[in-house]
Design a protein around this motif. Sequence first.
Motif, PDB file in Angstrom:
ATOM      1  N   ARG A  48       0.854  -1.255  -0.030  1.00 24.00           N
ATOM      2  CA  ARG A  48      -0.112   0.116   0.032  1.00 24.00           C
ATOM      3  C   ARG A  48       0.761   1.272  -0.118  1.00 24.00           C
ATOM      4  N   ALA A 125       2.235   3.282   7.307  1.00 27.02           N
ATOM      5  CA  ALA A 125       1.718   1.964   6.484  1.00 27.02           C
ATOM      6  C   ALA A 125       2.139   0.871   6.875  1.00 27.02           C
ATOM      7  N   GLU A 148      -2.452   5.127   7.584  1.00 29.69           N
ATOM      8  CA  GLU A 148      -3.180   4.299   6.924  1.00 29.69           C
ATOM      9  C   GLU A 148      -4.377   3.821   7.817  1.00 29.69           C
ATOM     10  N   THR A 408      -6.578   8.741  -3.504  1.00 26.59           N
ATOM     11  CA  THR A 408      -5.370   8.904  -2.743  1.00 26.59           C
ATOM     12  C   THR A 408      -4.461  10.242  -2.740  1.00 26.59           C
TER      13      THR A 408
END
Length: 519
Positions: A48, A125, A148, A408
């Motif tokens: 990610r 993340a 995240e 994003t």
Amino acid sequence: MSNPVNRRTFIAGSAAAGAAMSLPAASYAKIKAANEKVRVAFLGVGGRCQQHIDVILKMKELGKPVEPVAVCDVWDGQVVPNVIKGRGLYPSAERCGLKLDDKDHVTKDYRKIIGAKDVDAVCIATPDHWHARMAIDALENGKDVYMEKPMTRTIPEAIAVVDAAAKNNRVVTVGVQSMADPTWQAAYEYIKTGNIGHVLQGQTSYFRNSSVGQWRYYPLTKEMSPKTIDWDMWLGHGIKGVDGEPLGPTPKEVPFDRAVWAQWRCYWPFGGGMFTDLFVHQTTHLIAAMGVRFPARVVGSGGIYMEYDTRDVPDTATVVADYDEGCQFIVSATMCNDVQLGEMIRGHLATIKFTGGGDYMKGFEVYGQSVAGGPAKPKSDNGQEKPVHTFLNPALANAKPGVENSATYALWANFLECVAKKNRQTLSTPELGAAAFSTVNMGVQSYRQGKVLFWDKEKRVVKQADASWATQWEARSKKRGKPNQIIGWEGGDKGSLLTPPAYQKLEGPWINGQEPMGS
């Protein structure tokens, strides 16, 4: 061909949707950073995080005042063409243009980066069990945080992050990218004025299907080993959490296992399966649209009904949350069938049905209710035949491919703009993130403990439920009370009261053989 990576033998792999928000350079003048740039460090550079790196590199390419300056991961890293894109410490450092031998900015110990004076913001993340510790440490060291989802692994951790952000007056965004979609705010604005009447129920889902089992599609390779992975650090047993307990188990309790490391969402000590990976996406944007936050009562159900592959987490689950505002939220899924329930919000006067899917919805349609006084059978349609109102998402008006047009990117743009302005009200605040996470985590606890749970809003803790939830509503009915309403309600009594038939005046107990007073 698979390429194991270390500082000496690294071979560079391959380099590198809605309208994105702008990043006016002038607004960054308030930031005391080199060349007026926001210097970003990435903590946990797995799959990610590569998308976050994509965003920052694209912003830099477009001349935005932002710069990647550090990376941290417990894994040396590996590049597998068409399978693994630059994941791990050294491939990610190379992507960011960092020197691989710079041990202060390319490191397996996040504490070096948290304390660095040339880092302004961090992107977290990592697996869930590290989120809170890293975020709080960063906030206390004067960093702004993009973290995240889910915010944390436990509810006390989420509350601690909220408090730390407020105490240190730092900007925090929780990475639920759908919050960059204007559809949800538009729905809330439509609802709060009373257009659909009293809000009764919201529903959403995140169904998937996989031949290998959810999260097993993250590949395992022989190069993933204790030689390339700092297993002690990853487990976190040497670091204390907000409750004073170790973040994770010891290597004796959980020996190194490639599947536990690469597919950690399948195991309770490190994540929450679909509850905290998938449900939190849907829960965040739908409670924002509904105008509610922390639930009052939650029950979670489900089980492992097919994916028998040593996982801990269910492949089928449902969370039902009830709110003091007098409404209910439902999120459901199975990981073995991909037909969705559909996203909608039901009011007494109308139903909002969200259209499309993904990070950016097409918009929503509002279908009126034909409210009558007689009995009715269940309907299979939308209510009234044609929508009474339609919202078309402006983010899709000129949609184009490219990182800079993704949700994003838009969420990052908003975060960085808020950092520049020292504005804590991002599109995805920690307060909203904590409410959404607490909802789904209470579902986890309910499922695993076999209990219905209450949220104590004064003490901000979970407690076991009792009969008071039902009795309070029954008592209000006996008193002919009015409904509670959602946050920011401006609709008065619109669509919130019944119209009793004239013959209802004949109701009431007979006392000493006498007719009720009303009759």
